[in-house]
Design a protein around this motif. Structure first.
Motif, PDB file in Angstrom:
ATOM      1  N   SER A   2       0.832  -1.210   0.000  1.00  0.00           N
ATOM      2  CA  SER A   2       0.000   0.000   0.000  1.00  0.00           C
ATOM      3  C   SER A   2       0.867   1.261   0.000  1.00  0.00           C
ATOM      4  O   SER A   2       0.427   2.324  -0.424  1.00  0.00           O
ATOM      5  CB  SER A   2      -0.949  -0.001   1.198  1.00  0.00           C
ATOM      6  N   ASN A   3       2.130   1.112   0.461  1.00  0.00           N
ATOM      7  CA  ASN A   3       3.061   2.246   0.386  1.00  0.00           C
ATOM      8  C   ASN A   3       3.312   2.646  -1.062  1.00  0.00           C
ATOM      9  O   ASN A   3       3.408   3.830  -1.374  1.00  0.00           O
ATOM     10  CB  ASN A   3       4.398   1.885   1.048  1.00  0.00           C
ATOM     11  N   ILE A   4       3.423   1.630  -1.934  1.00  0.00           N
ATOM     12  CA  ILE A   4       3.684   1.907  -3.348  1.00  0.00           C
ATOM     13  C   ILE A   4       2.482   2.646  -3.955  1.00  0.00           C
ATOM     14  O   ILE A   4       2.644   3.621  -4.678  1.00  0.00           O
ATOM     15  CB  ILE A   4       3.988   0.610  -4.129  1.00  0.00           C
ATOM     16  N   ALA A   5       1.280   2.168  -3.599  1.00  0.00           N
ATOM     17  CA  ALA A   5       0.075   2.849  -4.084  1.00  0.00           C
ATOM     18  C   ALA A   5       0.050   4.286  -3.586  1.00  0.00           C
ATOM     19  O   ALA A   5      -0.285   5.211  -4.328  1.00  0.00           O
ATOM     20  CB  ALA A   5      -1.173   2.107  -3.621  1.00  0.00           C
ATOM     21  N   ARG A   6       0.457   4.477  -2.319  1.00  0.00           N
ATOM     22  CA  ARG A   6       0.466   5.824  -1.762  1.00  0.00           C
ATOM     23  C   ARG A   6       1.450   6.710  -2.516  1.00  0.00           C
ATOM     24  O   ARG A   6       1.152   7.859  -2.827  1.00  0.00           O
ATOM     25  CB  ARG A   6       0.809   5.804  -0.269  1.00  0.00           C
ATOM     26  N   MET A   7       2.626   6.146  -2.829  1.00  0.00           N
ATOM     27  CA  MET A   7       3.618   6.947  -3.567  1.00  0.00           C
ATOM     28  C   MET A   7       3.083   7.303  -4.958  1.00  0.00           C
ATOM     29  O   MET A   7       3.244   8.441  -5.404  1.00  0.00           O
ATOM     30  CB  MET A   7       4.948   6.211  -3.701  1.00  0.00           C
ATOM     31  N   ASN A   8       2.437   6.326  -5.622  1.00  0.00           N
ATOM     32  CA  ASN A   8       1.841   6.618  -6.935  1.00  0.00           C
ATOM     33  C   ASN A   8       0.835   7.756  -6.819  1.00  0.00           C
ATOM     34  O   ASN A   8       0.789   8.663  -7.645  1.00  0.00           O
ATOM     35  CB  ASN A   8       1.145   5.381  -7.503  1.00  0.00           C
ATOM     36  N   ARG A   9       0.029   7.681  -5.743  1.00  0.00           N
ATOM     37  CA  ARG A   9      -0.997   8.707  -5.492  1.00  0.00           C
ATOM     38  C   ARG A   9      -0.335  10.067  -5.265  1.00  0.00           C
ATOM     39  O   ARG A   9      -0.726  11.070  -5.841  1.00  0.00           O
ATOM     40  CB  ARG A   9      -1.774   8.273  -4.250  1.00  0.00           C
ATOM     41  N   GLU A  10       0.699  10.074  -4.410  1.00  0.00           N
ATOM     42  CA  GLU A  10       1.440  11.310  -4.117  1.00  0.00           C
ATOM     43  C   GLU A  10       2.031  11.884  -5.405  1.00  0.00           C
ATOM     44  O   GLU A  10       2.005  13.080  -5.634  1.00  0.00           O
ATOM     45  CB  GLU A  10       2.587  11.019  -3.136  1.00  0.00           C
ATOM     46  N   PHE A  11       2.557  10.980  -6.230  1.00  0.00           N
ATOM     47  CA  PHE A  11       3.223  11.401  -7.472  1.00  0.00           C
ATOM     48  C   PHE A  11       2.210  12.034  -8.419  1.00  0.00           C
ATOM     49  O   PHE A  11       2.453  13.116  -8.973  1.00  0.00           O
ATOM     50  CB  PHE A  11       3.882  10.186  -8.142  1.00  0.00           C
ATOM     51  N   ILE A  12       1.045  11.370  -8.565  1.00  0.00           N
ATOM     52  CA  ILE A  12       0.004  11.901  -9.465  1.00  0.00           C
ATOM     53  C   ILE A  12      -0.464  13.265  -8.944  1.00  0.00           C
ATOM     54  O   ILE A  12      -0.544  14.238  -9.701  1.00  0.00           O
ATOM     55  CB  ILE A  12      -1.192  10.925  -9.567  1.00  0.00           C
ATOM     56  N   CYS A  13      -0.746  13.334  -7.636  1.00  0.00           N
ATOM     57  CA  CYS A  13      -1.217  14.595  -7.053  1.00  0.00           C
ATOM     58  C   CYS A  13      -0.194  15.700  -7.245  1.00  0.00           C
ATOM     59  O   CYS A  13      -0.538  16.837  -7.590  1.00  0.00           O
ATOM     60  CB  CYS A  13      -1.513  14.418  -5.562  1.00  0.00           C
ATOM     61  N   ALA A  14       1.084  15.370  -7.022  1.00  0.00           N
ATOM     62  CA  ALA A  14       2.139  16.368  -7.164  1.00  0.00           C
ATOM     63  C   ALA A  14       2.223  16.864  -8.600  1.00  0.00           C
ATOM     64  O   ALA A  14       2.352  18.068  -8.857  1.00  0.00           O
ATOM     65  CB  ALA A  14       3.477  15.786  -6.722  1.00  0.00           C
ATOM     66  N   LYS A  15       2.126  15.930  -9.551  1.00  0.00           N
ATOM     67  CA  LYS A  15       2.237  16.296 -10.971  1.00  0.00           C
ATOM     68  C   LYS A  15       1.040  17.144 -11.406  1.00  0.00           C
ATOM     69  O   LYS A  15       1.180  18.066 -12.216  1.00  0.00           O
ATOM     70  CB  LYS A  15       2.319  15.042 -11.850  1.00  0.00           C
ATOM     71  N   VAL A  16      -0.143  16.793 -10.872  1.00  0.00           N
ATOM     72  CA  VAL A  16      -1.357  17.478 -11.310  1.00  0.00           C
ATOM     73  C   VAL A  16      -1.552  18.799 -10.567  1.00  0.00           C
ATOM     74  O   VAL A  16      -1.861  19.822 -11.170  1.00  0.00           O
ATOM     75  CB  VAL A  16      -2.597  16.565 -11.105  1.00  0.00           C
ATOM     76  N   ALA A  17      -1.337  18.769  -9.250  1.00  0.00           N
ATOM     77  CA  ALA A  17      -1.739  19.924  -8.441  1.00  0.00           C
ATOM     78  C   ALA A  17      -0.605  20.887  -8.115  1.00  0.00           C
ATOM     79  O   ALA A  17      -0.850  22.055  -7.841  1.00  0.00           O
ATOM     80  CB  ALA A  17      -2.385  19.432  -7.155  1.00  0.00           C
ATOM     81  N   SER A  18       0.643  20.411  -8.132  1.00  0.00           N
ATOM     82  CA  SER A  18       1.731  21.281  -7.705  1.00  0.00           C
ATOM     83  C   SER A  18       2.461  21.880  -8.905  1.00  0.00           C
ATOM     84  O   SER A  18       2.572  21.256  -9.956  1.00  0.00           O
ATOM     85  CB  SER A  18       2.729  20.487  -6.861  1.00  0.00           C
ATOM     86  N   GLU A  19       2.918  23.103  -8.718  1.00  0.00           N
ATOM     87  CA  GLU A  19       3.685  23.734  -9.800  1.00  0.00           C
ATOM     88  C   GLU A  19       5.184  23.492  -9.626  1.00  0.00           C
ATOM     89  O   GLU A  19       5.976  23.841 -10.485  1.00  0.00           O
ATOM     90  CB  GLU A  19       3.370  25.230  -9.854  1.00  0.00           C
ATOM     91  N   GLU A  20       5.553  22.923  -8.485  1.00  0.00           N
ATOM     92  CA  GLU A  20       6.961  22.571  -8.281  1.00  0.00           C
ATOM     93  C   GLU A  20       7.276  21.327  -9.093  1.00  0.00           C
ATOM     94  O   GLU A  20       6.458  20.413  -9.148  1.00  0.00           O
ATOM     95  CB  GLU A  20       7.216  22.247  -6.801  1.00  0.00           C
ATOM     96  N   SER A  21       8.425  21.303  -9.736  1.00  0.00           N
ATOM     97  CA  SER A  21       8.809  20.054 -10.391  1.00  0.00           C
ATOM     98  C   SER A  21      10.319  19.891 -10.343  1.00  0.00           C
ATOM     99  O   SER A  21      11.061  20.853 -10.131  1.00  0.00           O
ATOM    100  CB  SER A  21       8.311  20.021 -11.828  1.00  0.00           C
ATOM    101  N   THR A  22      10.757  18.664 -10.538  1.00  0.00           N
ATOM    102  CA  THR A  22      12.173  18.319 -10.415  1.00  0.00           C
ATOM    103  C   THR A  22      13.014  19.093 -11.417  1.00  0.00           C
ATOM    104  O   THR A  22      12.686  19.136 -12.598  1.00  0.00           O
ATOM    105  CB  THR A  22      12.354  16.817 -10.654  1.00  0.00           C
ATOM    106  N   LYS A  23      14.082  19.701 -10.931  1.00  0.00           N
ATOM    107  CA  LYS A  23      15.016  20.382 -11.838  1.00  0.00           C
ATOM    108  C   LYS A  23      16.138  19.425 -12.173  1.00  0.00           C
ATOM    109  O   LYS A  23      16.777  18.879 -11.295  1.00  0.00           O
ATOM    110  CB  LYS A  23      15.573  21.648 -11.181  1.00  0.00           C
ATOM    111  N   ARG A  24      16.347  19.186 -13.454  1.00  0.00           N
ATOM    112  CA  ARG A  24      17.414  18.280 -13.851  1.00  0.00           C
ATOM    113  C   ARG A  24      18.614  19.066 -14.336  1.00  0.00           C
ATOM    114  O   ARG A  24      18.473  20.057 -14.988  1.00  0.00           O
ATOM    115  CB  ARG A  24      16.937  17.362 -14.972  1.00  0.00           C
TER     116      ARG A  24
END
Lengths: 253, 288
Positions: free
Chosen positions: A231-253
């Motif tokens: 369920s941790n993996i599902a939570r991370m997927n959820r966090e990742f989707i939410c971050a990508k959709v709702a947050s304007e912060e993103s990884t700087k490469r």
């Protein structure tokens, strides 16, 4: 008890490795797996040959240093234990035991059974921290956290970073490890300020280091000595989707 | 080295999303196929094929569907290559970890289904796209009606020379239809090749579609094809067994309350849908 050991020997990162066979006898059933290897190493030193190198530290199942791939299982055939907590009574007398190092591209072999797990540290460095205010010591219970959330965060935090999930996964994916590290902070209010960027950074680092992709096979969950749940993996997927959709912060490469 | 510079989770979500569309389409296809079980000489099935072949909304979704099939396969292959590269040196002892059996062989079960899909496209979809030649049929009553309308125009002198010649050819074709070309199942249907249907129905006849009913009946009449068909749907069942719950995990849907429900839906879907498809050749073989 008597055993035949087939152990992976490799001089260094670049050398070609090979399996070597050793016979070992008069081992107590109450002997731990690492103690059995200690006995083997003593006999090897007596014969003036190089002992088998393996990682270990606390030998009480909490540090995450030990880790051997034993007969097709990370940490051996017992469930929910690290290699140091595995006992020889779990094997049958006269059994042939094959011992291999963790196999994954991001885990290069240092020598014999020791692998370099710095990759896991690098993932932690990308986001396994929280912001803290300077100044006076805050009151212990100033932030209210529900018992349920606290328990779940504690379960996730029990990951010792041994890398058994990577070793067990048919894709050498580190999703269970990363998801536990993301979850332990995402579940708590203290982890909220960096939540959106944390998950993106840690996943990006995991991908950069060359770990495989999760195929939801859950070998990681089955072999985890600390019983970290899928369920941790599902939570991370959820966090990742939410971050990508709702947050304007993103990884700087 | 990563094959495509998207995050691993993004790629997985893409794979799951394409798969989700396929999961939604499969019951639609099943619904149409089950029309074959009706003893109506293919009337419902032909009507359903006609609807799927001509409706504009369906045509748009046809493109989406084909894109999903292709992308689901491409992303799956990319991920599998990446996964393989993540462990350059394999273990000597094969893993003994107990994991759900189906989850380990998704690429293989998917590969088998993809191979069947190529066969299926050659048999049906490429016929529709006019790449492969198939069987055609026409309704005599409808053709007669269209012919008489044109004959009326001829009487009024509204047709040019070219059209007149075509009409004459059509008249000859209609008068030469032999009784053995009449469809045995459905009244007034006549089975033709593509060239015949062109002349017989006239160039502007609307219902010049491949006759998927006759084509499917002919395929299922072959024991070997029916056997492969049933086998493929067994394999698809294995593939689907890990589909819905895996998809939920990838979308981050994990909850004490509804995860067991998802688990059940996944199993029911994986059993019911392939059985629904496999019933058709069995029915044709043993009941009809």
């Amino acid at each position: 008890m008597d055993f035949t050991l087939k152990i992976w020997r490799q001089e260094n990162r670049k050398a070609k490795g090979r399996f070597e066979t050793y016979k070992i006898s008069n081992i107590s059933p109450d002997c731990s797996f690492l103690e059995m290897l200690d006995i083997l190493n003593e006999s090897l030193v007596d014969k003036l040959s190089h002992p088998v190198c393996f990682d270990n530290d606390c030998r009480e199942g909490i540090c995450g240093m030990c880790g051997l791939y034993i007969n097709g299982h990370p940490h051996g055939p017992d469930s929910a234990v690290t290699t140091c907590q595995l006992h020889m009574r779990k094997f049958s007398d006269g059994e042939t035991i094959t011992i291999e190092p963790w196999r994954a591209k991001p885990f290069p072999i240092i020598r014999d059974l020791i692998v370099d797990r710095t990759a896991l540290d690098k993932i932690i460095q990308e986001g396994g921290y929280v912001s803290a205010t300077t100044g006076g010591v805050p009151d212990g219970n100033a932030i209210l956290i529900s018992k349920h959330k606290a328990d779940e965060a504690m379960d996730s935090a029990s990951c010792i970073g041994c890398g058994a999930c990577v070793a067990a996964c048919k894709n050498a994916s580190a999703m269970l490890f990363v998801s536990a590290k993301v979850s332990q902070l995402a579940l708590l209010p203290q982890g909220k300020p960096e939540a959106a960027i944390r998950v993106q950074n840690m996943v990006a680092k995991m991908d950069d280091l060359g770990f495989g992709n999760c195929t939801n096979t859950y070998a990681c969950e089955a072999e985890c000595p600390k019983q970290i749940k899928r369920s941790n993996i599902a939570r991370m997927n959820r966090e990742f989707i939410c971050a990508k959709v709702a947050s304007e912060e993103s990884t700087k490469r | 080295m990563k094959l495509i510079q998207f995050a691993s989770i993004t790629k997985k979500i893409a794979l799951a999303s394409f798969g989700l569309f396929l999961l939604l389409f499969l019951p639609v296809h099943l619904g149409i196929n089950l029309c074959l079980l009706r003893e109506d000489g293919g009337e419902w099935y032909r009507n359903a094929s006609h609807f799927m072949g001509t409706n504009y909304i369906v045509k748009v979704f046809e493109i989406v569907l084909m894109a999903c099939v292709l992308l689901h396969i491409v992303v799956a292959i990319l991920l599998t290559i990446e996964n393989f590269m993540a462990r350059p040196v394999r273990y000597k002892v094969r893993t003994k970890t107990k994991t759900p059996f189906m989850s380990r062989y998704m690429i293989w079960t998917g590969g088998i289904v993809a191979c069947f899909l190529v066969l299926h496209f050659i048999n049906f979809y490429f016929v529709k796209l006019d790449i492969v030649e198939g069987k055609y049929s026409a309704n005599i009553e409808q053709v007669d009606k269209a012919f008489q309308e044109k004959a009326l125009k001829l009487q009024k002198g509204e047709l040019n020379e070219k059209d007149q010649a075509a009409l004459m050819a059509q008249y000859q074709a209609i008068s030469q239809i032999s009784p053995d070309k009449m469809d045995k199942g459905q009244k007034n249907m006549v089975n033709l090749t593509k060239e015949e249907v062109e002349i017989y129905c006239g160039k502007d006849f609307k219902h010049k579609e491949p006759d998927f009913y006759t084509m499917s009946q002919e395929l299922f009449a072959k024991k070997s094809y029916s056997f492969i068909y049933i086998l493929v749907f067994l394999v698809l069942g294995f593939h689907l067994y890990h589909a819905i719950n895996s998809l939920a995990q990838t979308f981050g849907l994990s909850h004490k309350k509804y995860s067991p429900v998802i688990e059940w839906v996944s199993v029911i879907y994986a059993v019911v849908v392939p059985i629904g498809f496999a019933i058709i050749p069995l029915w044709i073989m043993f009941v009809k």
